[in-house]
Design a protein around this motif. Structure first.
Motif, PDB file in Angstrom:
ATOM      1  N   ARG A   1       0.756  -1.260   0.040  1.00  0.00           N
ATOM      2  CA  ARG A   1       0.114  -0.155  -0.008  1.00  0.00           C
ATOM      3  C   ARG A   1       0.638   1.387   0.200  1.00  0.00           C
ATOM      4  O   ARG A   1       0.894   2.509  -0.822  1.00  0.00           O
ATOM      5  CB  ARG A   1      -1.125   0.346   1.251  1.00  0.00           C
ATOM      6  CG  ARG A   1      -2.236  -0.647   1.437  1.00  0.00           C
ATOM      7  CD  ARG A   1      -2.745  -0.261   1.949  1.00  0.00           C
ATOM      8  NE  ARG A   1      -4.151  -1.791   2.503  1.00  0.00           N
ATOM      9  CZ  ARG A   1      -4.820  -1.843   3.266  1.00  0.00           C
ATOM     10  NH1 ARG A   1      -5.245  -0.593   2.700  1.00  0.00           N
ATOM     11  NH2 ARG A   1      -6.245  -2.746   2.981  1.00  0.00           N
ATOM     12  N   LEU A   2       1.867   1.275   0.857  1.00  0.00           N
ATOM     13  CA  LEU A   2       3.138   2.523   0.478  1.00  0.00           C
ATOM     14  C   LEU A   2       3.484   2.553  -0.450  1.00  0.00           C
ATOM     15  O   LEU A   2       3.728   3.510  -1.289  1.00  0.00           O
ATOM     16  CB  LEU A   2       3.731   1.864   1.896  1.00  0.00           C
ATOM     17  CG  LEU A   2       3.111   2.469   3.487  1.00  0.00           C
ATOM     18  CD1 LEU A   2       4.500   2.224   4.572  1.00  0.00           C
ATOM     19  CD2 LEU A   2       3.296   4.172   3.534  1.00  0.00           C
TER      20      LEU A   2
ATOM     21  N   ASP B   1       1.590   1.965  -2.993  1.00  0.00           N
ATOM     22  CA  ASP B   1       1.216   2.449  -4.379  1.00  0.00           C
ATOM     23  C   ASP B   1       0.422   3.846  -4.120  1.00  0.00           C
ATOM     24  O   ASP B   1      -0.456   4.639  -3.876  1.00  0.00           O
ATOM     25  CB  ASP B   1      -0.019   1.802  -4.509  1.00  0.00           C
ATOM     26  CG  ASP B   1       0.461   0.296  -5.062  1.00  0.00           C
ATOM     27  OD1 ASP B   1       1.010   0.264  -5.760  1.00  0.00           O
ATOM     28  OD2 ASP B   1      -0.976  -0.725  -4.581  1.00  0.00           O
ATOM     29  N   SER B   2       1.015   4.437  -2.473  1.00  0.00           N
ATOM     30  CA  SER B   2       0.486   5.629  -1.599  1.00  0.00           C
ATOM     31  C   SER B   2       1.219   6.972  -2.703  1.00  0.00           C
ATOM     32  O   SER B   2       0.774   8.370  -2.867  1.00  0.00           O
ATOM     33  CB  SER B   2       1.173   5.229  -0.523  1.00  0.00           C
ATOM     34  OG  SER B   2       2.601   5.920  -0.572  1.00  0.00           O
TER      35      SER B   2
ATOM     36  N   HIS C   1      -1.429   9.565  -1.275  1.00  0.00           N
ATOM     37  CA  HIS C   1      -2.578   8.760  -0.465  1.00  0.00           C
ATOM     38  C   HIS C   1      -2.122   8.073   0.392  1.00  0.00           C
ATOM     39  O   HIS C   1      -1.248   7.539   0.768  1.00  0.00           O
ATOM     40  CB  HIS C   1      -3.326   7.573  -1.723  1.00  0.00           C
ATOM     41  CG  HIS C   1      -3.814   8.610  -3.023  1.00  0.00           C
ATOM     42  ND1 HIS C   1      -4.840   8.909  -3.129  1.00  0.00           N
ATOM     43  CD2 HIS C   1      -3.297   8.216  -4.048  1.00  0.00           C
ATOM     44  CE1 HIS C   1      -4.676   9.245  -4.601  1.00  0.00           C
ATOM     45  NE2 HIS C   1      -3.452   8.981  -4.783  1.00  0.00           N
TER      46      HIS C   1
ATOM     47  N   ILE D   1      -2.695   5.928   3.405  1.00  0.00           N
ATOM     48  CA  ILE D   1      -3.480   4.163   3.234  1.00  0.00           C
ATOM     49  C   ILE D   1      -4.570   3.754   4.043  1.00  0.00           C
ATOM     50  O   ILE D   1      -5.232   2.977   4.331  1.00  0.00           O
ATOM     51  CB  ILE D   1      -2.678   3.064   2.819  1.00  0.00           C
ATOM     52  CG1 ILE D   1      -1.270   3.231   4.350  1.00  0.00           C
ATOM     53  CG2 ILE D   1      -0.560   4.224   2.286  1.00  0.00           C
ATOM     54  CD1 ILE D   1      -0.014   2.419   4.378  1.00  0.00           C
TER      55      ILE D   1
ATOM     56  N   PHE E   1      -3.930   1.953   6.651  1.00  0.00           N
ATOM     57  CA  PHE E   1      -3.730   0.525   7.394  1.00  0.00           C
ATOM     58  C   PHE E   1      -4.227   0.302   8.732  1.00  0.00           C
ATOM     59  O   PHE E   1      -3.466   0.903   9.333  1.00  0.00           O
ATOM     60  CB  PHE E   1      -2.742   0.178   6.459  1.00  0.00           C
ATOM     61  CG  PHE E   1      -2.822  -1.405   7.100  1.00  0.00           C
ATOM     62  CD1 PHE E   1      -3.383  -2.364   5.724  1.00  0.00           C
ATOM     63  CD2 PHE E   1      -2.317  -2.067   8.104  1.00  0.00           C
ATOM     64  CE1 PHE E   1      -3.190  -3.566   6.273  1.00  0.00           C
ATOM     65  CE2 PHE E   1      -2.139  -2.943   8.537  1.00  0.00           C
ATOM     66  CZ  PHE E   1      -2.595  -3.942   7.845  1.00  0.00           C
TER      67      PHE E   1
ATOM     68  N   GLY F   1       0.379   6.771   6.253  1.00  0.00           N
ATOM     69  CA  GLY F   1       1.098   6.857   5.510  1.00  0.00           C
ATOM     70  C   GLY F   1       1.257   8.153   4.642  1.00  0.00           C
ATOM     71  O   GLY F   1       0.285   8.970   5.589  1.00  0.00           O
ATOM     72  N   PRO F   2       1.141   8.738   3.901  1.00  0.00           N
ATOM     73  CA  PRO F   2       1.685   7.671   2.616  1.00  0.00           C
ATOM     74  C   PRO F   2       3.550   8.398   2.899  1.00  0.00           C
ATOM     75  O   PRO F   2       3.927   8.013   3.809  1.00  0.00           O
ATOM     76  CB  PRO F   2       1.463   8.498   1.086  1.00  0.00           C
ATOM     77  CG  PRO F   2       1.397  10.216   2.159  1.00  0.00           C
ATOM     78  CD  PRO F   2       0.392  10.071   2.944  1.00  0.00           C
TER      79      PRO F   2
ATOM     80  N   TYR G   1      -4.582   2.776  -5.761  1.00  0.00           N
ATOM     81  CA  TYR G   1      -5.189   4.336  -5.461  1.00  0.00           C
ATOM     82  C   TYR G   1      -5.415   5.336  -6.768  1.00  0.00           C
ATOM     83  O   TYR G   1      -6.210   6.270  -6.651  1.00  0.00           O
ATOM     84  CB  TYR G   1      -4.518   4.909  -4.598  1.00  0.00           C
ATOM     85  CG  TYR G   1      -4.368   4.280  -3.182  1.00  0.00           C
ATOM     86  CD1 TYR G   1      -5.557   3.983  -2.012  1.00  0.00           C
ATOM     87  CD2 TYR G   1      -2.920   3.887  -2.616  1.00  0.00           C
ATOM     88  CE1 TYR G   1      -5.016   3.680  -1.079  1.00  0.00           C
ATOM     89  CE2 TYR G   1      -2.896   3.306  -1.698  1.00  0.00           C
ATOM     90  CZ  TYR G   1      -4.120   2.436  -1.214  1.00  0.00           C
ATOM     91  OH  TYR G   1      -3.223   1.951   0.814  1.00  0.00           O
TER      92      TYR G   1
END
Length: 370
Positions: A166-167, A169-170, A192, A194, A196, A205-206, A364
């Motif tokens: 996810r990070l 993709d952030s 973004h 995340i 989580f 995040g991000p 994202y």
């Protein structure tokens, strides 16, 4: 019809066959230091690491892994600089070899893990991997409470991998603007949180590093149960057991499955059996359930050819790196390359591309309406 289909699948499997090598320490045998080409204090020397990585890349290996632990080796003589540092050190001096450090997914902070690995992907121009292993004996070093049982360890590892993905993709791919004239360097709408919340920790995040060149670093792992990994490393005590573990990993949905294989080769003047007997006279290696091979180059070529019909590749663990790697480079890999069983990694390609793994879409990113 079924026979023709199986034959076709076998040929496709061979065309994907990947060759990896483990380059930690002096070799898998705890007594390997006694047969190394250098004095023990040179194990951590920059030249030793550079020479071995260069030899692996020139031989045609697709990736090299670097084992690691925050705790000292239990047996034999050994020393380590952490795996990500070693991989980063050789990144600029390599051009095709994938670099896969072991980073424990338990206890360590996943935010920092993801940043380190994203930075390695930039340093290597898209050739970074991550072997997400467990290091349950390191709890005291981290000042953390020991995880109890395999289920708890697996949950934390799964959460760590999910957070890292996810990070990565952030940051969307076009988040960095670099418009010097306008004084605008970042599109904040492409970053973004995340948000989580897992079973063992939460991360907002991000990330602090832009999305890696590969989109996401290639994640390797041993346990396919509940882990979102790209490449599974499996093995067994015998070839049939190993093939069975490959099939189980495939059934679990793992995109690529590689076999871990311990190798000791005949070298000029000394057979593999004689070498292992000499090493075992001081300390006996613990092979666990890993598939083992000892013998000549021709027999190893035959074994790898057999495995290529079932697995996507192998990762070789050498008894003594300084003795076995030259034999692999001169006799084994050239034969596999000539036969079309394996292929050299393509210069300029990412590790994902050489493993035939697609570049993942950013979860994202908003769909562009044209």
């Amino acid at each position: 019809m079924s026979i023709e289909r199986m034959g076709s699948e076998s040929e496709v499997r061979k065309s994907l066959f990947t060759l990896g090598i483990e380059l930690d320490g002096e070799g898998y045998h705890p007594g390997a230091w006694r047969r190394a080409d250098h004095d023990p204090e040179q194990l951590l020397a920059a030249r030793t690491l550079r020479d071995r990585v260069a030899a692996a890349e020139n031989a045609g290996f697709t990736f090299a892994s670097f084992d690691d632990s925050i705790t000292p080796p239990a047996r034999g003589v050994g020393g380590r600089i952490d795996a990500v540092t070693r991989a980063g050190f050789v990144a600029a001096g390599t051009s095709t070899l994938g670099l896969v450090p072991v980073v424990a997914a338990t206890y360590a902070e996943p935010f920092h893990i993801s940043s380190q690995l994203a930075s390695l992907d930039y340093a290597s121009r898209g050739r970074a991997g991550w072997l997400a292993a467990d290091d349950p004996g390191s709890a005291r070093t981290w000042g953390a409470a020991p995880r109890v049982g395999e289920d708890e360890i697996r949950r934390e590892r799964t959460d760590s991998i999910e957070v890292a993905r996810r990070l990565w993709d952030s940051w969307e791919d076009d988040a960095v603007v670099r418009d010097y004239a306008a004084g605008r360097f970042l599109n904040r709408d492409r970053l973004h949180h995340i948000d989580f919340i897992g079973e063992t920790f939460s991360v907002k995040g991000p990330a602090i590093v832009p999305r890696p060149p590969q989109g996401q670093v290639v994640v390797f792992g041993y346990d396919t149960a509940g882990s979102d990994i790209d490449v599974a490393l499996v093995s067994g005590a015998t070839v049939p057991e190993t093939v069975a573990t490959v099939r189980r990993a495939r059934a679990a949905g793992t995109p690529r499955v590689l076999v871990d294989l311990a190798v000791a080769l005949d070298i000029p003047g000394v057979t593999a059996i004689e070498r292992l007997a000499d090493l075992d006279s001081e300390t006996v290696a613990d092979h666990a359930a890993r598939l083992r091979f000892s013998g000549g180059s021709a027999d190893l070529i035959a074994l790898l050819t057999e495995l290529s019909a079932h697995a996507d590749g192998v990762r070789l663990h050498l008894a003594v790196i300084d003795e076995d790697l030259p034999v692999l480079a001169r006799y084994v890999l050239p034969a596999l390359l000539r036969a079309g069983i394996a292929h050299r990694p393509v210069p300029g390609s990412t590790l994902r591309a050489n493993l035939r793994l697609p570049r993942p879409a950013n979860r994202y990113a908003k769909e562009v309406i044209r």
